[in-house]
Write an enzyme that holds these catalytic residues in place. Structure first.
Site, mmCIF file in Angstrom:
data_model
loop_
_atom_site.group_PDB
_atom_site.id
_atom_site.type_symbol
_atom_site.label_atom_id
_atom_site.label_comp_id
_atom_site.label_asym_id
_atom_site.label_seq_id
_atom_site.Cartn_x
_atom_site.Cartn_y
_atom_site.Cartn_z
ATOM 1 C CE LYS A 1 3.342 -2.316 4.548
ATOM 2 N NZ LYS A 1 3.733 -0.962 4.938
ATOM 3 N N PRO B 1 0.848 -1.197 0.000
ATOM 4 C CG PRO B 1 0.000 -1.054 2.181
ATOM 5 C CD PRO B 1 0.792 -1.942 1.265
ATOM 6 C CG MET B 2 3.664 2.550 -1.514
ATOM 7 S SD MET B 2 5.004 2.650 -2.716
ATOM 8 C CE MET B 2 4.478 1.472 -3.937
ATOM 9 N N GLY C 1 10.581 -4.522 3.073
ATOM 10 C CA GLY C 1 11.656 -3.588 3.388
ATOM 11 C C GLY C 1 12.878 -3.844 2.538
ATOM 12 C CB CYS D 1 1.352 5.269 8.924
ATOM 13 S SG CYS D 1 1.677 6.920 8.269
ATOM 14 C CD GLN E 1 -2.206 0.021 5.081
ATOM 15 O OE1 GLN E 1 -2.057 1.188 4.709
ATOM 16 N NE2 GLN E 1 -1.207 -0.734 5.495
ATOM 17 N NE ARG F 1 11.801 2.418 0.041
ATOM 18 C CZ ARG F 1 12.989 2.255 0.595
ATOM 19 N NH1 ARG F 1 13.843 3.255 0.606
ATOM 20 N NH2 ARG F 1 13.337 1.105 1.146
HETATM 21 C C1 LIG Z 1 5.213 6.931 -1.198
HETATM 22 C C2 LIG Z 1 4.978 5.901 -0.115
HETATM 23 C C3 LIG Z 1 3.727 5.783 0.439
HETATM 24 C C4 LIG Z 1 3.478 4.827 1.434
HETATM 25 N N1 LIG Z 1 2.211 4.673 1.918
HETATM 26 C C5 LIG Z 1 1.947 3.632 2.765
HETATM 27 C C6 LIG Z 1 0.606 3.316 3.133
HETATM 28 O O1 LIG Z 1 -0.362 3.939 2.696
HETATM 29 N N2 LIG Z 1 0.421 2.278 3.994
HETATM 30 C C7 LIG Z 1 1.464 1.522 4.472
HETATM 31 O O2 LIG Z 1 1.238 0.578 5.231
HETATM 32 N N3 LIG Z 1 2.729 1.808 4.138
HETATM 33 C C8 LIG Z 1 2.981 2.810 3.273
HETATM 34 N N4 LIG Z 1 4.276 3.024 2.857
HETATM 35 C C9 LIG Z 1 5.349 2.109 3.308
HETATM 36 C C10 LIG Z 1 5.520 0.947 2.318
HETATM 37 O O3 LIG Z 1 4.312 0.217 2.148
HETATM 38 C C11 LIG Z 1 6.637 -0.003 2.756
HETATM 39 O O4 LIG Z 1 6.295 -0.577 3.991
HETATM 40 C C12 LIG Z 1 7.991 0.676 2.894
HETATM 41 O O5 LIG Z 1 8.208 1.620 1.852
HETATM 42 C C13 LIG Z 1 9.129 -0.338 2.870
HETATM 43 O O6 LIG Z 1 9.101 -1.091 1.682
HETATM 44 P P1 LIG Z 1 10.134 -0.825 0.452
HETATM 45 O O7 LIG Z 1 11.523 -0.917 1.015
HETATM 46 O O8 LIG Z 1 9.815 -1.887 -0.542
HETATM 47 O O9 LIG Z 1 9.867 0.575 -0.026
HETATM 48 C C14 LIG Z 1 4.545 3.996 1.890
HETATM 49 C C15 LIG Z 1 5.816 4.148 1.330
HETATM 50 C C16 LIG Z 1 6.038 5.068 0.342
HETATM 51 C C17 LIG Z 1 7.426 5.194 -0.258
#
Ligand SMILES: Cc1cc2nc3c(=O)[nH]c(=O)nc-3n(C[C@H](O)[C@H](O)[C@H](O)COP(=O)(O)O)c2cc1C
Length: 309
Positions: free
Chosen positions: A139, A19-20, A199, A101, A73, A221
């Site tokens: 999460k 989720p992002m 992560g 978050c 989410q 990301r």
């Molecule tokens: C732009 C952005 C928005 C995000 N929004 C959420 C979100 O809405 N809910 C959530 O649980 N995590 C959110 N995250 C965290 C990611 O879901 C993830 O847990 C974190 O970036 C680590 O994963 P990665 O290393 O693959 O980026 C967000 C991360 C980014 C970069």
């Protein structure tokens, strides 16, 4: 590859789009699914905004029959609100509770990663949703400022959650601190529900390493501006070889994103421009291209820009 099962949902592979906020809207999810993501989530949505049918939230709740399986989410701090929101969850396969978050606004509202300080609140959310017949996941991070991931994971399992996603950092840690995967392996050995690791997964090799310790690999990301990451990872899982995507392939995904956004009346110029900048990053002349993209005003101008690349 082990199939990942969450409740009665069977995923076609163990790769999940995270989720992002401002990224994983319906068109983005569809583009990532086309490249192989087996599961996706809405961005985090506030329970109050869901119940009050806030317009922006409703746009982010849009889905389609191809957008499956899908998790919604949610963030919030009130079990009453959670209960009131249940009728809005019927278009989704599962409900994921955001316990990670770290933003001040969300923590200030006693939700997101603040919930890691109050495991009983997380449990009451899970019980509420399970009583309503939902598939439920959470999460989490490793803790708020202090690592309490073992306690939290065990409580989440005890409350009846169907799976757990671990973003292996404390809420107080920035992306500069590497995600500490040893905790993911540790929790996998301590609980019986599926564990999805998250992560720093940005290559086939990293996904392989995550899948050696967890049931699923969630990618955030690395999928921004490159939905083909899922195809790349699947290729690695099959062959043991990395295969980078080309600019052409990435731009094709961006074109598809715009087309789907138009079809579903989800065109938001600032969002499209921001995402577009990610799609062209790392290319020769990308700074100039980003400048040009950011100066555009209309969708027609953006479409013309994309045709030129
Ligand atoms: C732009 C952005 C928005 C995000 N929004 C959420 C979100 O809405 N809910 C959530 O649980 N995590 C959110 N995250 C965290 C990611 O879901 C993830 O847990 C974190 O970036 C680590 O994963 P990665 O290393 O693959 O980026 C967000 C991360 C980014 C970069």
């Amino acid at each position: 590859m082990q199939p990942l099962k969450i409740g009665n949902l069977k995923l076609k592979n163990p790769l999940l789009l995270a989720p992002m906020v401002d990224v994983t809207d319906l068109p983005y999810r569809l583009v990532c699914r086309k490249q192989g993501a087996a599961m996706a989530y809405t961005e985090m949505l506030n329970l109050g905004a869901i119940i009050h049918e806030n317009k922006k939230t409703q746009n982010m709740m849009k889905t389609s029959k191809e957008d499956r399986p899908l998790g919604i989410q949610v963030t919030g701090n009130s079990v009453e609100d959670m209960k009131k929101a249940v009728p809005y969850f019927k278009n989704y396969d599962l409900v994921d509770i955001n316990c990670g978050c770290p933003s001040d606004r969300i923590i200030g509202n006693s939700s997101g990663s603040h919930l890691l300080k109050t495991p009983e609140k997380i449990k009451s959310f899970i019980s509420c949703l399970k009583n309503e017949g939902c598939i439920v996941t959470a999460k989490i991070r490793l803790g708020f400022k202090k690592n309490n991931v073992v306690e939290i994971a065990k409580e989440i399992e005890k409350a009846g959650a169907d799976a757990l996603t671990i973003h292996a950092r404390l809420a107080s840690e920035s992306y500069n601190v590497p995600a500490d995967w040893k905790w993911i392996a540790d929790i996998k050995n301590k609980i019986g529900i599926p564990v999805i690791g998250n992560g720093d997964i940005n290559s086939g090799q990293k996904a392989r390493q995550m899948l050696d310790i967890a049931d699923g690999a969630m990618i955030a990301r690395a999928a921004i501006g490159d939905p083909t990451i899922f195809k790349q990872i699947l290729y690695y899982l099959k062959t043991g070889k990395e295969k980078q995507s080309t600019l052409k392939e990435r731009i094709q995904s961006f074109r598809e994103y715009i087309k789907i956004a138009k079809n579903y009346d989800l065109v938001e110029i600032p969002r499209i421009k921001r995402l577009g900048c990610h799609f062209i990053k790392g290319q020769e002349g990308s700074a100039r291209m980003r400048g040009e993209l950011m100066s555009l005003q209309t969708l027609e101008e953006i479409e013309q820009f994309v045709r030129k690349i």
